[in-house]
Design a protein around this motif. Structure first.
Motif, PDB file in Angstrom:
ATOM      1  N   ASN A  58       5.301 -21.739   5.615  1.00 51.07           N
ATOM      2  CA  ASN A  58       5.787 -22.665   4.595  1.00 51.07           C
ATOM      3  C   ASN A  58       6.728 -21.913   3.661  1.00 51.07           C
ATOM      4  O   ASN A  58       6.357 -20.878   3.106  1.00 51.07           O
ATOM      5  N   LEU A  59       7.942 -22.413   3.487  1.00 49.79           N
ATOM      6  CA  LEU A  59       8.945 -21.690   2.709  1.00 49.79           C
ATOM      7  C   LEU A  59       8.503 -21.483   1.265  1.00 49.79           C
ATOM      8  O   LEU A  59       8.650 -20.378   0.720  1.00 49.79           O
ATOM      9  N   ASP A  60       7.967 -22.505   0.629  1.00 47.87           N
ATOM     10  CA  ASP A  60       7.550 -22.355  -0.763  1.00 47.87           C
ATOM     11  C   ASP A  60       6.438 -21.318  -0.900  1.00 47.87           C
ATOM     12  O   ASP A  60       6.424 -20.524  -1.847  1.00 47.87           O
ATOM     13  N   ALA A  61       5.495 -21.318   0.046  1.00 43.41           N
ATOM     14  CA  ALA A  61       4.415 -20.331   0.013  1.00 43.41           C
ATOM     15  C   ALA A  61       4.958 -18.922   0.227  1.00 43.41           C
ATOM     16  O   ALA A  61       4.518 -17.969  -0.426  1.00 43.41           O
ATOM     17  N   GLN A  62       5.934 -18.811   1.127  1.00 47.06           N
ATOM     18  CA  GLN A  62       6.524 -17.502   1.378  1.00 47.06           C
ATOM     19  C   GLN A  62       7.291 -16.990   0.152  1.00 47.06           C
ATOM     20  O   GLN A  62       7.282 -15.801  -0.157  1.00 47.06           O
ATOM     21  N   LYS A  63       7.944 -17.895  -0.567  1.00 43.67           N
ATOM     22  CA  LYS A  63       8.649 -17.496  -1.781  1.00 43.67           C
ATOM     23  C   LYS A  63       7.659 -17.016  -2.849  1.00 43.67           C
ATOM     24  O   LYS A  63       7.913 -16.023  -3.547  1.00 43.67           O
ATOM     25  N   LEU A  64       6.541 -17.724  -2.980  1.00 46.74           N
ATOM     26  CA  LEU A  64       5.521 -17.306  -3.937  1.00 46.74           C
ATOM     27  C   LEU A  64       4.962 -15.940  -3.569  1.00 46.74           C
ATOM     28  O   LEU A  64       4.787 -15.062  -4.428  1.00 46.74           O
ATOM     29  N   GLN A  65       4.672 -15.767  -2.282  1.00 45.64           N
ATOM     30  CA  GLN A  65       4.140 -14.479  -1.831  1.00 45.64           C
ATOM     31  C   GLN A  65       5.140 -13.360  -2.100  1.00 45.64           C
ATOM     32  O   GLN A  65       4.772 -12.279  -2.559  1.00 45.64           O
ATOM     33  N   ALA A  66       6.402 -13.630  -1.823  1.00 47.29           N
ATOM     34  CA  ALA A  66       7.437 -12.607  -2.048  1.00 47.29           C
ATOM     35  C   ALA A  66       7.498 -12.212  -3.518  1.00 47.29           C
ATOM     36  O   ALA A  66       7.599 -11.027  -3.861  1.00 47.29           O
ATOM     37  N   ALA A  67       7.422 -13.206  -4.396  1.00 40.35           N
ATOM     38  CA  ALA A  67       7.471 -12.923  -5.830  1.00 40.35           C
ATOM     39  C   ALA A  67       6.291 -12.069  -6.274  1.00 40.35           C
ATOM     40  O   ALA A  67       6.432 -11.173  -7.116  1.00 40.35           O
ATOM     41  N   LEU A  68       5.104 -12.332  -5.698  1.00 39.81           N
ATOM     42  CA  LEU A  68       3.920 -11.560  -6.056  1.00 39.81           C
ATOM     43  C   LEU A  68       3.952 -10.156  -5.464  1.00 39.81           C
ATOM     44  O   LEU A  68       3.313  -9.234  -6.001  1.00 39.81           O
ATOM     45  N   GLN A  69       4.682  -9.983  -4.363  1.00 42.52           N
ATOM     46  CA  GLN A  69       4.796  -8.654  -3.762  1.00 42.52           C
ATOM     47  C   GLN A  69       5.644  -7.704  -4.601  1.00 42.52           C
ATOM     48  O   GLN A  69       5.397  -6.502  -4.615  1.00 42.52           O
ATOM     49  N   VAL A  70       6.638  -8.241  -5.291  1.00 42.40           N
ATOM     50  CA  VAL A  70       7.615  -7.387  -5.972  1.00 42.40           C
ATOM     51  C   VAL A  70       6.966  -6.370  -6.904  1.00 42.40           C
ATOM     52  O   VAL A  70       7.226  -5.168  -6.785  1.00 42.40           O
ATOM     53  N   PRO A  71       6.089  -6.774  -7.841  1.00 41.79           N
ATOM     54  CA  PRO A  71       5.512  -5.772  -8.749  1.00 41.79           C
ATOM     55  C   PRO A  71       4.528  -4.827  -8.075  1.00 41.79           C
ATOM     56  O   PRO A  71       4.205  -3.770  -8.639  1.00 41.79           O
ATOM     57  N   LEU A  72       4.054  -5.185  -6.879  1.00 41.90           N
ATOM     58  CA  LEU A  72       3.182  -4.288  -6.140  1.00 41.90           C
ATOM     59  C   LEU A  72       3.973  -3.198  -5.422  1.00 41.90           C
ATOM     60  O   LEU A  72       3.475  -2.088  -5.219  1.00 41.90           O
ATOM     61  N   MET A  73       5.218  -3.518  -5.069  1.00 40.19           N
ATOM     62  CA  MET A  73       6.025  -2.616  -4.241  1.00 40.19           C
ATOM     63  C   MET A  73       7.060  -1.829  -5.029  1.00 40.19           C
ATOM     64  O   MET A  73       7.489  -0.753  -4.598  1.00 40.19           O
ATOM     65  N   PHE A  74       7.467  -2.375  -6.166  1.00 35.91           N
ATOM     66  CA  PHE A  74       8.541  -1.747  -6.943  1.00 35.91           C
ATOM     67  C   PHE A  74       8.020  -1.451  -8.352  1.00 35.91           C
ATOM     68  O   PHE A  74       7.685  -2.366  -9.098  1.00 35.91           O
ATOM     69  N   THR A  75       7.934  -0.173  -8.670  1.00 30.46           N
ATOM     70  CA  THR A  75       7.343   0.280  -9.925  1.00 30.46           C
ATOM     71  C   THR A  75       8.235   1.351 -10.547  1.00 30.46           C
ATOM     72  O   THR A  75       9.331   1.640 -10.039  1.00 30.46           O
ATOM     73  N   ASP A  76       7.755   1.936 -11.624  1.00 32.23           N
ATOM     74  CA  ASP A  76       8.490   3.042 -12.242  1.00 32.23           C
ATOM     75  C   ASP A  76       8.689   4.189 -11.256  1.00 32.23           C
ATOM     76  O   ASP A  76       9.701   4.890 -11.299  1.00 32.23           O
ATOM     77  N   VAL A  77       7.726   4.377 -10.361  1.00 33.42           N
ATOM     78  CA  VAL A  77       7.826   5.454  -9.366  1.00 33.42           C
ATOM     79  C   VAL A  77       8.990   5.207  -8.416  1.00 33.42           C
ATOM     80  O   VAL A  77       9.805   6.112  -8.152  1.00 33.42           O
ATOM     81  N   THR A  78       9.105   3.984  -7.901  1.00 33.67           N
ATOM     82  CA  THR A  78      10.201   3.704  -6.971  1.00 33.67           C
ATOM     83  C   THR A  78      11.539   3.676  -7.698  1.00 33.67           C
ATOM     84  O   THR A  78      12.567   4.032  -7.115  1.00 33.67           O
ATOM     85  N   GLN A  79      11.521   3.250  -8.949  1.00 32.30           N
ATOM     86  CA  GLN A  79      12.769   3.259  -9.718  1.00 32.30           C
ATOM     87  C   GLN A  79      13.269   4.688  -9.923  1.00 32.30           C
ATOM     88  O   GLN A  79      14.476   4.953  -9.865  1.00 32.30           O
ATOM     89  N   ALA A  80      12.349   5.599 -10.125  1.00 34.49           N
ATOM     90  CA  ALA A  80      12.727   6.995 -10.370  1.00 34.49           C
ATOM     91  C   ALA A  80      13.053   7.752  -9.092  1.00 34.49           C
ATOM     92  O   ALA A  80      13.947   8.610  -9.083  1.00 34.49           O
ATOM     93  N   HIS A  81      12.348   7.432  -8.001  1.00 34.43           N
ATOM     94  CA  HIS A  81      12.455   8.268  -6.798  1.00 34.43           C
ATOM     95  C   HIS A  81      12.948   7.529  -5.558  1.00 34.43           C
ATOM     96  O   HIS A  81      13.421   8.165  -4.620  1.00 34.43           O
ATOM     97  N   GLY A  82      12.819   6.203  -5.525  1.00 33.34           N
ATOM     98  CA  GLY A  82      13.247   5.451  -4.357  1.00 33.34           C
ATOM     99  C   GLY A  82      12.081   4.771  -3.663  1.00 33.34           C
ATOM    100  O   GLY A  82      10.917   5.148  -3.836  1.00 33.34           O
ATOM    101  N   PHE A  83      12.403   3.746  -2.865  1.00 32.10           N
ATOM    102  CA  PHE A  83      11.381   2.974  -2.169  1.00 32.10           C
ATOM    103  C   PHE A  83      10.564   3.867  -1.236  1.00 32.10           C
ATOM    104  O   PHE A  83      11.096   4.737  -0.555  1.00 32.10           O
ATOM    105  N   GLY A  84       9.257   3.596  -1.221  1.00 29.54           N
ATOM    106  CA  GLY A  84       8.369   4.315  -0.321  1.00 29.54           C
ATOM    107  C   GLY A  84       7.764   5.574  -0.887  1.00 29.54           C
ATOM    108  O   GLY A  84       6.882   6.174  -0.270  1.00 29.54           O
TER     109      GLY A  84
END
Length: 330
Positions: free
Chosen positions: A267-293
């Motif tokens: 479901n597209l709307d559900a996938q959009k919600l999931q994507a939005a909730l993933q962002v703060p889990l995957m992108f933090t001060d650590v990734t901002q300073a050093h890069g993804f992963g």
């Protein structure tokens, strides 16, 4: 620990279990090295960075022809990676630690989810805002996750025996029906299901209370790190490009996921919600300073502590940051 993810993530791709009999892939425009990448579950926006890398030709530009192998209840990650049938796999620190304890030569070489997605979900009229609120409450969960709950209690001086555990299927229904006061689940699934019904749950992210366990980790064998390093680096480079694109436009990433898998029932709307909730889990001060992963020495130490509470004894050499250091340095 069992793979509660079988039920945890399956409902977001209802009906997908038999749809994908094989991995998908596109023919490269030029000669390229064939590489298999083993994902940990059925298609969803959880792997959107990989789908972007595939669809936008990032891996082809790096000399790879990548097959993305879907996971599922009958497709665990570790066997194809340890057997050399997949160069890279998506796992989690506890699964990898368990495999290493049985002799698998794995290393964690990158971390997608900087914060573990486990939450305690409740309703606004009786919220669980901090771990101490669990005392005296009925908590719905799979019994296989008892070590997870005990670890959270130990980290936060919570009386485990004061919590009434109610064995439940992986579904929001017991909470909505008032049979339990809260649920142990992932931030990116049961809360999404409730929001799709117009219900805004309260979620207490366990990672904010000391439960440090790397999730959606990238694993490779020591042999691959030594002898196929260039392919691993190219694979990670394309993956990083894909996830940076995801970060720039999560809604577009969700739409791409739904378009790429029209027969899975996403479901597209559900996938959009999931994507939005993933962002703060995957992108933090650590990734901002050093890069993804990226992962830090402090996060390794915190993972070792949490794994010890889960009954797994590991050392810092389970993690290998050398490939990321080479990638992000350039």
């Amino acid at each position: 620990m069992t793979r509660n993810s079988i039920s945890r993530r399956g409902f977001l791709a209802t009906g997908a279990g038999g749809v994908l009999a094989a991995s998908f892939g596109a023919s490269p425009a030029r000669a390229a090295t064939d590489v298999a990448f083993q994902l940990s579950w059925l298609p969803s926006v959880q792997f959107a960075g990989s789908y972007i890398a595939k669809s936008r030709g990032y891996w082809n530009d790096l000399g790879l022809s990548v097959s993305l192998n879907p996971g599922g209840p009958n497709a665990p990650v570790e066997p194809p990676v340890v057997a050399g049938n997949a160069l890279l796999g998506i796992s989690a620190a506890d699964y990898t630690a368990a495999a290493v304890a049985q002799g698998a030569p794995f290393r964690i070489i990158a971390v997608a989810m900087q914060k573990n997605p486990f939450v305690i979900a409740s309703l606004p009229d009786k919220p669980v805002n901090v771990p101490k609120d669990l005392e005296g409450r009925k908590l719905g969960m799979a019994l296989a996750n008892t070590p997870v709950l005990k670890a959270l209690c130990s980290l936060n001086d919570v009386d485990f025996d004061a919590i009434e555990i109610v064995p439940t299927q992986y579904d929001a229904a017991p909470l909505l029906a008032g049979q339990v006061d809260c649920l142990l689940c992932w931030e990116t699934d049961l809360p999404v299901a409730m929001m799709m019904r117009g219900i805004k749950p309260v979620t207490m992210l366990m990672a904010d209370y000391g439960y440090a366990l790397h999730s959606q980790t990238y694993i490779a064998t020591q042999d691959s790190i030594a002898n196929r390093r260039a392919d691993l680096i190219a694979l990670l480079r394309g993956e990083i490009h894909g996830w940076n694109d995801f970060h720039a436009d999560p809604d577009a990433a969700a739409a791409l996921t739904v378009d790429m898998f029209p027969d899975v029932g996403l479901n597209l709307d559900a996938q959009k919600l999931q994507a939005a909730l993933q962002v703060p889990l995957m992108f933090t001060d650590v990734t901002q300073a050093h890069g993804f992963g990226w992962f830090t020495d402090d996060s390794i130490a915190a993972n070792i502590k949490t794994l010890a509470l889960l009954g797994q004894d590991v050392s810092a050499d389970l993690w290998d940051r050398s490939l990321l250091e080479e990638i992000h340095a350039s």
